[in-house]
Design an enzyme around this catalytic site. Structure first.
Site, short mmCIF file in Angstrom:
data_model
loop_
_atom_site.label_atom_id
_atom_site.label_comp_id
_atom_site.label_asym_id
_atom_site.label_seq_id
_atom_site.Cartn_x
_atom_site.Cartn_y
_atom_site.Cartn_z
N LYS A 108 67.86 26.47 8.95
CA LYS A 108 66.85 25.97 8.46
C LYS A 108 66.56 25.39 7.08
O LYS A 108 66.31 24.20 6.65
CB LYS A 108 65.46 26.52 8.78
N GLN A 117 59.72 33.30 11.56
CA GLN A 117 60.79 33.52 12.45
C GLN A 117 60.47 34.36 13.75
O GLN A 117 60.25 35.61 13.41
CB GLN A 117 62.10 33.79 11.60
N ASP A 155 56.05 24.69 13.47
CA ASP A 155 56.72 25.00 14.56
C ASP A 155 55.91 25.14 15.67
O ASP A 155 56.49 25.39 16.87
CB ASP A 155 57.01 26.45 13.92
#
Ligand code: NAP
Length: 287
Positions: free
Chosen positions: A57, A101, A124
């Site tokens: 990322k 994450q 996200d």
């Protein structure tokens, strides 16, 4: 048996296009404001797969001219410690998007940590507010894997209106937002899960199948209606998807391979949504 490549949905190629468009957005934002959009990634613990995802990322951010702020915390981190860090990032004007994450170590309340992300930085698509927006059809940030799948379907000119869609899986990051997005695009959506009865019979009705289960080769070839579109979001050890590709491909009209189908779209969508978040926060029009 050989694969009919004309049926393959090329996620790598579409992701490259998304990232190219994103680089142009980033340049426009820099020109207009003198500021560089920034994605903060938060990694808790030392899971090797998570470390790889976070590194990828960061690399993609840099490739489009964006900044990546990497926050690493130990496997012993408490919920309170993580919340303190998340709250700092939430109010940091130099941070436009925040990615925590998943999964975090089990002693942490992951939901509480996700909810510390303001919806305006939820690139996200993991917060309750973000998921609410997806169901309401408010176009802001989608959960990255389903939003990436929607981009793939658009790029391949799939007309969703009136299609019978079957989503297998109902997780908050994949199955549920996928169902919301397909419903908002006027498909008729069935959501299946581990308690669904006669799953094969339900799937056989579908014009569009999205597999998001996390079990290798779970969707059998004879569950696939002739001409159905098959999207395999699964990613299991050994680069194996959730669909039995060899058996499904001859019946499908379009199908995503694993790897190289849905996977590349997830990161590309995350990076692109960070550029959109920065534009929104800095008041830059990208039209
Ligand atoms: P998850 O949270 O474990 O959810 C799996 C879902 O599958 C659950 O809703 C579960 O039902 C359902 N399920 C499990 N066994 C089933 C069965 N026998 N019949 C029908 N449904 C069943 O997984 P996830 O995070 O959504 O991920 C799903 C897959 O996508 C995994 O392979 C993951 O690696 C992959 N993934 C890929 C990307 C990417 O970037 N390509 C990103 C995220 C995830 P219940 O709700 O009833 O338990």
């Amino acid at each position: 048996m050989t694969t009919d490549t004309s049926k393959l949905i090329d996620g790598k190629a579409v992701a490259a296009k998304v990232l190219e468009r994103c680089a142009a957005k980033v340049e426009k934002i820099k020109q207009a404001t003198g500021k560089t959009p920034c994605l903060a990634t938060v990694l808790v613990g030392d899971d090797p797969a998570s470390e790889t995802y976070v590194r990828m990322k960061g690399k993609r951010c840099e490739a489009v001219g964006m900044q990546s702020l990497r926050v690493e915390m130990s496997a012993e981190t408490t919920t309170e410690q993580l919340l303190e860090k998340m709250n700092q990032l939430a109010i940091d004007a130099a941070v436009n998007g925040i990615l925590l994450q998943h999964p975090v170590p089990s002693q942490i309340d992951e939901r509480a940590a996700f909810e510390a992300i303001p919806v305006s930085k939820d690139v996200d698509g993991v917060t309750a507010g973000g998921l609410g927006e997806m169901w309401l059809g408010i176009e802001r940030f989608g959960s990255c894997t389903p939003a990436g799948i929607m981009t793939l379907l658009r790029e391949y000119n799939v007309k969703l209106e009136g299609l019978e869609a079957c989503v297998i899986g109902r997780s908050p990051i994949l199955g549920k937002p996928m169902a919301a997005m397909l419903c908002n695009a006027n498909a008729t959506v069935t959501i299946c899960h581990s308690r669904t009865k006669d799953l094969g019979d339900v799937v056989r009705r579908a014009d569009l199948i999205v597999a998001a289960v996390g079990r290798p080769n779970f969707v059998k070839g004879d569950w696939v209606k002739e001409g159905a579109i098959v999207i395999d979001a699964g990613y299991n050890p050994g680069n194996v998807g959730d669909v039995d590709f060899a058996a499904a491909e001859p019946r499908a009209s379009l199908i995503t391979p694993v790897p190289g189908g849905v996977g590349p779209m997830t990161i590309a969508t995350l990076i692109d949504q960070t550029a959109d978040a920065a534009a929104e926060q800095f008041g830059v029009s990208l039209d």
